[in-house]
Scaffold this motif. Structure first.
Motif, mmCIF file in Angstrom:
data_model
loop_
_atom_site.group_PDB
_atom_site.id
_atom_site.type_symbol
_atom_site.label_atom_id
_atom_site.label_comp_id
_atom_site.label_asym_id
_atom_site.label_seq_id
_atom_site.Cartn_x
_atom_site.Cartn_y
_atom_site.Cartn_z
ATOM 1 N N UNK A 112 -4.077 -12.792 -58.224
ATOM 2 C CA UNK A 112 -2.995 -13.145 -57.411
ATOM 3 C C UNK A 112 -3.141 -14.732 -57.317
ATOM 4 N N UNK A 113 -2.181 -15.663 -57.554
ATOM 5 C CA UNK A 113 -2.439 -16.964 -57.303
ATOM 6 C C UNK A 113 -2.506 -17.491 -55.891
ATOM 7 N N UNK A 114 -1.949 -16.427 -54.863
ATOM 8 C CA UNK A 114 -1.983 -17.108 -53.573
ATOM 9 C C UNK A 114 -3.287 -16.549 -52.780
ATOM 10 N N UNK B 82 2.986 -12.060 -52.412
ATOM 11 C CA UNK B 82 3.144 -13.043 -53.449
ATOM 12 C C UNK B 82 3.463 -12.441 -54.825
ATOM 13 N N UNK B 83 4.376 -12.976 -55.621
ATOM 14 C CA UNK B 83 4.976 -12.543 -56.779
ATOM 15 C C UNK B 83 3.802 -12.764 -57.810
ATOM 16 N N UNK B 84 3.404 -11.699 -58.716
ATOM 17 C CA UNK B 84 2.384 -11.822 -59.507
ATOM 18 C C UNK B 84 3.071 -11.383 -60.988
ATOM 19 N N UNK B 85 2.609 -12.084 -61.998
ATOM 20 C CA UNK B 85 3.087 -11.768 -63.420
ATOM 21 C C UNK B 85 2.057 -11.232 -64.404
ATOM 22 N N UNK C 283 -0.508 -1.144 -62.500
ATOM 23 C CA UNK C 283 0.127 -1.810 -63.726
ATOM 24 C C UNK C 283 1.625 -2.252 -63.594
ATOM 25 N N UNK C 284 2.383 -1.374 -62.712
ATOM 26 C CA UNK C 284 3.754 -1.736 -62.459
ATOM 27 C C UNK C 284 3.994 -2.411 -61.401
ATOM 28 N N UNK C 285 2.974 -3.291 -60.840
ATOM 29 C CA UNK C 285 3.083 -4.312 -59.630
ATOM 30 C C UNK C 285 3.968 -5.485 -59.997
ATOM 31 N N UNK C 286 4.817 -5.823 -59.349
ATOM 32 C CA UNK C 286 5.399 -7.107 -59.577
ATOM 33 C C UNK C 286 4.935 -8.211 -58.226
ATOM 34 N N UNK C 287 4.515 -7.361 -57.355
ATOM 35 C CA UNK C 287 4.137 -8.441 -56.136
ATOM 36 C C UNK C 287 2.734 -8.010 -55.822
ATOM 37 N N UNK C 288 1.985 -8.924 -55.157
ATOM 38 C CA UNK C 288 0.662 -8.674 -54.710
ATOM 39 C C UNK C 288 0.746 -7.656 -53.232
ATOM 40 N N UNK C 289 0.008 -6.428 -53.477
ATOM 41 C CA UNK C 289 0.043 -5.782 -52.259
ATOM 42 C C UNK C 289 -0.634 -6.435 -50.986
ATOM 43 N N UNK C 290 -1.606 -7.210 -51.452
ATOM 44 C CA UNK C 290 -2.176 -7.771 -50.167
ATOM 45 C C UNK C 290 -1.338 -9.018 -49.423
#
Length: 279
Positions: A249-251, A269-272, A259-266
């Motif tokens: 996560x860049x944040x 923040x948006x992850x790609x 595998x299907x995450x679009x946002x960091x669960x912590x």
């Protein structure tokens, strides 16, 4: 350490190093299988010598032990000779275990009077470390029968750790107790006691009578409490992350995501994450 620069010597050293590490060619597989079989016999001879045997059979086992130790000494010398960095190879923990495992046999065979006491005292204690030679076969995931997964290798190391802990503890306990404790007549008795003690069953039919035996029991239990969960946790951690994707996560820096995450669960923040369409 100096390295011989002649092409002939360099080629010979590379050949020796290759076949001692190789698991794929017929010769490399044969060397692996032979060393594994000899190691099994080497350990079995140690166990057999703790049982009542005829003098002829005991003499045969001793001759066999010396012969196998000589083979392992040749292997040890060849590993040092063929190593790219001989100092690193000499100080490698696997190489040091190889040397310590065979030294008692040569001390008993070569020093006057030592052979008579080879089965008691310091030499008996040191000889149990020969079982540690099996760890060399788990150094990497390639074996003579093929390549195994990292999870399988970790599981194999855990199983080997359990067996080594039981074997070494039993050997040390036998060395400390067999002269003073009539209930510990053979290695099998010591092994039974260690299994019962480490499993916390504690039937009480065998109890340590010597101070050394008590401390060995304490050390074995502590080692079991510390080492086995530590290795088991590696397997559990790997299994729990099997379906995760390693994307930081860049944040917040969290590096394991579904595998299907679009946002960091912590942190949200948006992850790609880019996936192969076949996954």
């Amino acid at each position: 350490m100096t390295t011989d620069s002649s092409p002939e010597t360099r080629d010979l050293r590379e050949t020796v190093r290759f076949y001692l590490l190789d698991h794929r060619t017929p010769l490399g597989k044969a060397i692996d299988i032979a060393l594994l079989a000899l190691n099994l016999v080497f350990v079995a001879a140690f166990v057999a010598e703790t049982y009542p045997l005829s003098e002829d059979l005991r003499s045969l086992l001793w001759t066999l032990e010396v012969a196998i130790a000589a083979v392992f000494l040749v292997e040890y010398v060849l590993r040092l000779y063929g190593a790219a960095d001989r100092l690193a190879e000499f100080t490698d923990v696997y190489t040091m275990v190889d040397l310590v495992a065979i030294l008692p046999t040569f001390l008993a065979a070569g020093l006057p009077g030592v052979a008579a006491v080879a089965n008691v005292g310091f030499l008996r204690v040191v000889r149990v470390v020969r079982v540690l030679r099996f760890y060399r076969f788990t150094r990497d995931a390639e074996f003579f029968f093929g390549t195994i997964s990292d999870n399988a290798l970790r599981a194999l190391k855990l199983l080997l750790t359990v067996l080594v802990l039981l074997f070494v503890s039993a050997g040390l306990f036998y060395s400390a107790e067999h002269a003073a404790n009539p209930e510990v007549a053979t290695f099998g008795d010591a092994f039974y006691y260690v299994v019962v003690a480490l499993s916390t069953v504690g039937f009480g039919d065998i109890v340590p009578l010597t101070t050394a035996g008590r401390w060995i029991t304490v050390a074995a239990i502590l080692a079991g409490i510390i080492v086995l969960p530590w290795q088991a946790s590696k397997i559990v951690r790997e299994w729990s992350h099997r379906e995760k994707v390693s994307v930081a996560c860049p944040n917040c820096g969290l590096s394991s995501h579904d595998r299907d995450a679009s946002h960091c669960k912590a942190c949200g923040h948006v992850i790609y994450q880019e996936f192969d369409s076949n996954e």
